[in-house]
Design a protein around this motif. Sequence first.
Motif, short mmCIF file in Angstrom:
data_model
loop_
_atom_site.label_atom_id
_atom_site.label_comp_id
_atom_site.label_asym_id
_atom_site.label_seq_id
_atom_site.Cartn_x
_atom_site.Cartn_y
_atom_site.Cartn_z
N SER A 145 0.88 -1.55 0.20
CA SER A 145 0.13 -0.03 0.29
C SER A 145 0.65 1.17 -0.25
O SER A 145 2.26 1.37 0.57
CB SER A 145 -1.16 -0.02 1.12
OG SER A 145 -0.33 0.32 2.33
N LEU A 146 0.36 1.74 -0.35
CA LEU A 146 1.26 3.69 -0.64
C LEU A 146 -0.08 5.02 -0.30
O LEU A 146 -1.08 4.66 -1.11
CB LEU A 146 1.50 4.02 -2.13
CG LEU A 146 2.00 5.14 -2.05
CD1 LEU A 146 2.76 5.24 -1.53
CD2 LEU A 146 2.51 5.74 -3.45
N ALA A 186 -6.67 12.66 5.82
CA ALA A 186 -7.19 11.52 5.74
C ALA A 186 -6.84 11.20 4.42
O ALA A 186 -6.86 12.01 3.44
CB ALA A 186 -8.68 10.70 5.23
N PRO A 187 -5.96 9.92 3.99
CA PRO A 187 -4.76 10.06 2.81
C PRO A 187 -5.92 9.60 1.38
O PRO A 187 -6.88 8.40 1.97
CB PRO A 187 -3.37 9.29 3.25
CG PRO A 187 -4.03 8.77 4.08
CD PRO A 187 -5.41 9.60 5.74
N LEU A 188 -5.44 9.64 0.64
CA LEU A 188 -5.77 8.39 -0.52
C LEU A 188 -5.03 6.99 -0.63
O LEU A 188 -3.55 7.59 -0.12
CB LEU A 188 -5.56 9.10 -2.42
CG LEU A 188 -7.10 10.01 -2.25
CD1 LEU A 188 -6.54 11.58 -2.31
CD2 LEU A 188 -7.25 9.83 -4.12
N ARG A 189 -5.27 6.00 -0.64
CA ARG A 189 -4.49 4.31 -0.28
C ARG A 189 -4.06 4.21 -1.60
O ARG A 189 -5.88 3.42 -2.16
CB ARG A 189 -4.78 4.09 0.63
CG ARG A 189 -3.77 2.76 1.23
CD ARG A 189 -4.24 2.67 2.42
NE ARG A 189 -3.83 3.06 2.95
CZ ARG A 189 -3.72 3.42 4.43
NH1 ARG A 189 -4.86 2.27 5.30
NH2 ARG A 189 -3.79 4.17 5.22
N LEU A 190 -3.05 3.34 -2.31
CA LEU A 190 -3.36 2.97 -3.47
C LEU A 190 -2.60 1.38 -2.90
O LEU A 190 -2.27 1.54 -2.18
CB LEU A 190 -1.95 3.17 -4.30
CG LEU A 190 -3.06 4.23 -5.37
CD1 LEU A 190 -1.47 4.83 -5.58
CD2 LEU A 190 -3.56 3.46 -6.17
N SER A 191 -3.01 0.43 -3.27
CA SER A 191 -2.56 -1.43 -2.73
C SER A 191 -2.82 -2.07 -3.90
O SER A 191 -4.25 -1.56 -4.82
CB SER A 191 -3.98 -1.47 -1.37
OG SER A 191 -5.37 -1.59 -2.47
N GLY A 219 -3.86 -9.35 -9.76
CA GLY A 219 -5.43 -8.77 -9.56
C GLY A 219 -5.14 -7.86 -10.62
O GLY A 219 -4.27 -6.89 -10.92
N THR A 220 -5.89 -6.34 -8.96
CA THR A 220 -6.16 -5.19 -9.37
C THR A 220 -5.55 -4.23 -8.59
O THR A 220 -5.08 -4.84 -7.27
CB THR A 220 -7.88 -5.05 -9.56
OG1 THR A 220 -8.10 -5.02 -7.97
CG2 THR A 220 -8.41 -5.99 -10.33
N LEU A 221 -5.19 -2.94 -9.23
CA LEU A 221 -5.21 -2.21 -8.23
C LEU A 221 -5.68 -1.10 -8.01
O LEU A 221 -6.91 -0.49 -8.66
CB LEU A 221 -4.30 -0.99 -8.94
CG LEU A 221 -3.50 0.10 -8.36
CD1 LEU A 221 -2.31 -0.27 -7.39
CD2 LEU A 221 -2.65 0.83 -9.37
N VAL A 222 -5.95 -1.01 -6.35
CA VAL A 222 -7.18 -0.33 -5.69
C VAL A 222 -6.66 0.76 -5.64
O VAL A 222 -5.82 1.08 -4.64
CB VAL A 222 -7.65 -1.09 -4.57
CG1 VAL A 222 -8.56 -0.95 -3.68
CG2 VAL A 222 -8.18 -2.50 -4.17
N ASP A 274 7.34 8.89 -5.68
CA ASP A 274 6.35 7.63 -4.98
C ASP A 274 5.32 7.11 -6.48
O ASP A 274 5.27 5.43 -5.88
CB ASP A 274 6.66 8.06 -3.81
CG ASP A 274 6.92 8.64 -2.36
OD1 ASP A 274 8.58 8.32 -2.66
OD2 ASP A 274 6.56 9.70 -2.12
N ILE A 275 4.67 7.63 -6.15
CA ILE A 275 3.41 6.53 -6.90
C ILE A 275 4.06 6.43 -8.28
O ILE A 275 3.45 4.71 -8.70
CB ILE A 275 2.07 8.06 -7.38
CG1 ILE A 275 1.34 8.50 -6.26
CG2 ILE A 275 1.47 6.99 -8.76
CD1 ILE A 275 0.72 9.45 -6.44
N ASP A 276 4.94 7.27 -9.21
CA ASP A 276 5.56 6.63 -10.85
C ASP A 276 6.52 4.94 -10.09
O ASP A 276 5.51 3.71 -10.15
CB ASP A 276 6.89 7.09 -10.96
CG ASP A 276 6.29 8.49 -11.84
OD1 ASP A 276 4.69 7.64 -12.00
OD2 ASP A 276 6.71 9.57 -11.78
#
Length: 252
Positions: free
Chosen positions: A63-64, A148-153, A95-98, A81-83
């Motif tokens: 997660s990020l 409240a951050p947005l979370r990639l996982s 699977g998928t990127l949430v 960081d996202i790249d």
Amino acid sequence: MLPSPSPKILAPKILSPRTLAALAALTALLGACQTRAPATTGSLYPIDYRARHPIALTDASRSLDVFVTGTGHIDPRQAADIDAFLLEFRRYGRGTLVLDMPRGVAPAVGAAVERTGAAIRRMGAESGVGPGQFVVTNYLATSPNLVAPLRLSFQRMEAKVASQCGLWPQDLGVGDAAFSGRNEPHWNLGCATQTNIAAQVADPIDLVRGRPEGRIDTIRRTKNIEKVRNGNDPSIPWRQDGKADVKSQLSQ
């Protein structure tokens, strides 16, 4: 002389069934008075730290957290960081990127959250993440005043230590004389080392098997063979700034 009397042979006494039953009952009663626990056998204490703290391949979540800055733009630090996170997903993701977006935040932050989420989805599309691989969900923020951050996982295979570090089942001092007298390593020894090794491995499959040989450098190999045939050293000399090559200095 008088003849010595002949030895008398005693016949074995046969006990009656009632007597045998009474002895068996007495034996059972005496056995019931035994308070000592029965002896049991188990596995030997693992001396090797790799047996006490083995590294296992598990399916874990990566997660990020992407924080909302300004009016919803992504600063250079978070863009890098996202790249890197998207590159890891394309290489090892399953699977998928949430993308989990917060709800229930302050009204002034809600618009910035939407713009940040749109920028993340745009970066994912530019990096090769297809629409079917991107899933957007929501979660409720605990307090409007908290960030409240947005979370990639996503899910990927990771190397982790199967046991838990920080356990001390034996007393290393005089409290456990039996363990101290055996001069055995304590249980927690090596757990932190195994955990650090598992965390540093980029590809967990490297812990299972080695990688195959890559393509050879034909040009370099041909030049080295020619040097050997001509009696020259095929190794590469390396130099420092303003100094002679290090290999010649070592040979002096």
